[in-house]
Design a protein around this motif. Structure first.
Motif, short mmCIF file in Angstrom:
data_model
loop_
_atom_site.label_atom_id
_atom_site.label_comp_id
_atom_site.label_asym_id
_atom_site.label_seq_id
_atom_site.Cartn_x
_atom_site.Cartn_y
_atom_site.Cartn_z
N ARG A 1 4.65 3.37 22.75
CA ARG A 1 4.81 3.47 24.21
C ARG A 1 5.28 4.86 24.62
O ARG A 1 4.87 5.38 25.66
CB ARG A 1 5.78 2.41 24.72
CG ARG A 1 5.20 1.02 24.66
CD ARG A 1 6.20 0.02 25.17
NE ARG A 1 5.58 -1.28 25.30
CZ ARG A 1 6.14 -2.30 25.92
NH1 ARG A 1 7.34 -2.18 26.46
NH2 ARG A 1 5.53 -3.46 25.99
N LEU A 2 6.14 5.44 23.80
CA LEU A 2 6.66 6.78 24.08
C LEU A 2 5.56 7.84 23.99
O LEU A 2 5.53 8.78 24.77
CB LEU A 2 7.77 7.10 23.06
CG LEU A 2 8.41 8.47 23.12
CD1 LEU A 2 9.34 8.55 24.33
CD2 LEU A 2 9.17 8.74 21.84
N LEU A 3 4.64 7.66 23.04
CA LEU A 3 3.64 8.69 22.77
C LEU A 3 2.35 8.54 23.57
O LEU A 3 1.60 9.52 23.70
CB LEU A 3 3.32 8.72 21.27
CG LEU A 3 4.50 9.13 20.38
CD1 LEU A 3 4.10 9.01 18.92
CD2 LEU A 3 4.98 10.52 20.71
N ILE A 4 2.08 7.35 24.10
CA ILE A 4 0.84 7.15 24.87
C ILE A 4 0.77 8.19 25.99
O ILE A 4 1.76 8.46 26.67
CB ILE A 4 0.80 5.72 25.46
CG1 ILE A 4 0.70 4.67 24.34
CG2 ILE A 4 -0.34 5.56 26.46
CD1 ILE A 4 -0.62 4.56 23.64
N SER A 5 -0.39 8.76 26.18
CA SER A 5 -0.71 9.77 27.19
C SER A 5 -0.26 11.18 26.83
O SER A 5 -0.49 12.11 27.61
CB SER A 5 -0.14 9.40 28.57
OG SER A 5 -0.71 8.18 29.00
N LYS A 6 0.36 11.38 25.69
CA LYS A 6 0.77 12.72 25.27
C LYS A 6 -0.41 13.46 24.64
O LYS A 6 -1.43 12.87 24.29
CB LYS A 6 1.92 12.64 24.26
CG LYS A 6 3.17 11.95 24.80
CD LYS A 6 3.97 12.87 25.67
CE LYS A 6 5.33 12.26 25.98
NZ LYS A 6 5.50 11.88 27.34
#
Length: 167
Positions: free
Chosen positions: A137-142
């Motif tokens: 969830r933290l890394l999604i879209s990075k």
């Protein structure tokens, strides 16, 4: 006839089936093509196992069959709800479901790699994490070069994205 009038040894034992990986109510059951293939293979394995049941005791065979049926029911529900994500259609320069990500955590010398997958595919020993996990969830879209900070109580872990691929 009421179950109260059946001999105790004739009563069916209700199988205790371990639950599948948690998929919260309302969450979409995303899977990769490989994950979907693995679910189908698991179902085929259970069907073969059920067909080959051999027990001298009919009651034991029935209990084993009931256990397999219960597992099949949970598995069929998961297969029916599966939404296969084509990794070729994901934005190749952005972290999304199915991405294989290479990151450096904090200032480690060795980068780590993992893939964001469905809940049934997740296996940290194989470098596969669920799309519902806090790290995913933290890394999604990075994007490559971005950093993300995960707070674990008083500790902060900084993830620097080195590479994104969809293989």
């Amino acid at each position: 006839m009421s179950r109260g009038f059946v001999k105790e040894e004739d009563q069916e034992e209700i199988p205790m089936v371990p639950p599948r990986a948690d998929l919260p109510d309302g969450a979409v059951n995303y899977v990769t093509k490989i994950g979907h293939t693995n679910l189908l293979a698991e179902r085929n394995g259970l069907l073969v196992e059920k067909e080959s049941l051999q027990h001298d005791n009919e009651n034991e065979r029935r209990i084993a069959s009931n256990l397999i049926n219960a597992k099949l029911q949970l598995l069929n529900e998961r297969i029916a709800s599966a939404k296969i994500v084509d990794l070729k259609e994901q934005p190749q320069n952005e972290i999304r479901f199915g991405a294989t990500i290479t990151v450096v955590i904090d200032n480690a010398e060795t980068p780590q790699q993992f893939q964001i997958v469905g809940v049934d595919e997740a296996n940290i020993a194989k470098g596969k994490i669920s799309f519902l996990s806090p790290i995913a969830r933290l890394l999604i879209s990075k994007h490559v070069g971005d950093t993300a900070t995960l707070k674990l109580g008083k500790v902060e872990r900084v993830f620097k994205i080195i590479e994104i691929s969809y293989t």
